[in-house]
Scaffold this motif. Structure first.
Motif, PDB file in Angstrom:
ATOM      1  N   PRO A 160      40.730  13.270 -28.937  1.00  9.81           N
ATOM      2  CA  PRO A 160      40.689  12.012 -28.177  1.00  9.81           C
ATOM      3  C   PRO A 160      39.447  11.936 -27.302  1.00  9.81           C
ATOM      4  N   PHE A 166      45.002  10.386 -21.430  1.00 10.69           N
ATOM      5  CA  PHE A 166      45.266  11.356 -22.482  1.00 10.69           C
ATOM      6  C   PHE A 166      45.238  12.792 -21.963  1.00 10.69           C
ATOM      7  N   GLY A 170      40.020  15.918 -23.666  1.00  7.17           N
ATOM      8  CA  GLY A 170      39.272  14.856 -24.317  1.00  7.17           C
ATOM      9  C   GLY A 170      37.781  15.111 -24.242  1.00  7.17           C
ATOM     10  N   ALA A 188      43.132   8.447 -32.452  1.00  5.70           N
ATOM     11  CA  ALA A 188      42.839   9.814 -32.056  1.00  5.70           C
ATOM     12  C   ALA A 188      44.038  10.710 -32.328  1.00  5.70           C
ATOM     13  N   SER A 205      46.808   7.116 -29.847  1.00  4.52           N
ATOM     14  CA  SER A 205      47.287   8.325 -30.511  1.00  4.52           C
ATOM     15  C   SER A 205      48.610   7.946 -31.165  1.00  4.52           C
TER      16      SER A 205
END
Length: 229
Positions: A160, A166, A170, A188, A205
């Motif tokens: 991601p 998130f 990342g 992602a 996601s």
């Protein structure tokens, strides 16, 4: 199937589960009338050629445009790449976009980078025991996108982009790429469903297919909904 990609069914982490891929494709056709399917690796569980071949054959026989990137566990990369090449010769609707791009129906461009993307000046690159790439390599592979400005864009990343929604892990490099190219949607990797805005892009996601999770995303409206098989 529409002349332009609007509705996309997406999942990550198939991990060699061919039966769940079949069920996902059935839902894409019958329940959601999807225009395309997106898979974010890991496609296989053990990195075996038979797993890749089985997953790709089921995808190809569905006759729905499918776009995918490998995950960190899809190694060694040479084995993955060989099976993807063999499948894409036979099935014209299959499009691997690892460090590359492909066009969907209408002026929609899918591009991406699989594996784990690591920021920093000199991160180690790996393609044998796992897939791990430095951020600068992603920037280099996708620089062609600067020449394709007229297309609506959709990104696929195994990692991601950096975003507080998130959590940790990342990539800041991917976040900068998203801000530079402003794709409508970014898919992602991740175990659970998550949906956050990053600039003018929607980052999704979709959740792990191996756990029965997937998402349906409307590209133009930038809407995402979580589902279970």
């Amino acid at each position: 199937m529409r002349e332009r990609v609007e509705e996309v069914v997406a999942a990550s982490g198939t991990r060699g589960d061919i039966e769940r891929v079949r069920r996902l494709l059935g839902a894409a056709r019958e329940r959601h009338e999807a225009d395309a399917v997106v898979l974010i690796g890991d496609l296989s569980l053990r990195g075996e050629a038979e797993e890749y071949a089985g997953i790709l054959r089921v995808l190809g026989e569905a006759n729905i445009p499918a776009f995918y990137v490998p995950g960190p566990g899809d190694a060694p990369f040479g084995r993955y790449l060989r099976e993807v090449y063999n499948a894409e010769v036979v099935f014209p609707f299959l499009h691997g976009v690892h460090g590359s791009f492909a066009f969907g129906p209408g002026y929609v461009l899918f591009a991406g980078m699989g594996g784990e993307v690591v920021d920093g000046a000199r991160p180690e690159r790996e393609e044998e025991s796992g897939l791990r790439y430095p951020g600068w390599e992603v920037e280099y592979r996708l620089k062609v996108l600067h020449e394709l400005r007229d297309y609506q864009r959709v990104f696929l990343f195994g990692t991601p982009p950096a975003h507080k929604g998130f959590g940790e892990g990342g990539s800041q490099t991917l976040a900068e790429l998203v801000k530079t190219h402003s794709p409508r949607v970014v898919f992602a990797g991740g175990e659970d469903f998550a949906c956050e805005e990053l600039g003018s892009s929607l980052v999704v996601s979709p959740g792990a297919l191996s756990e029965g999770r997937y998402a349906v995303v409307r590209i133009t409206g930038r809407e995402a909904r979580a589902h279970e098989l």
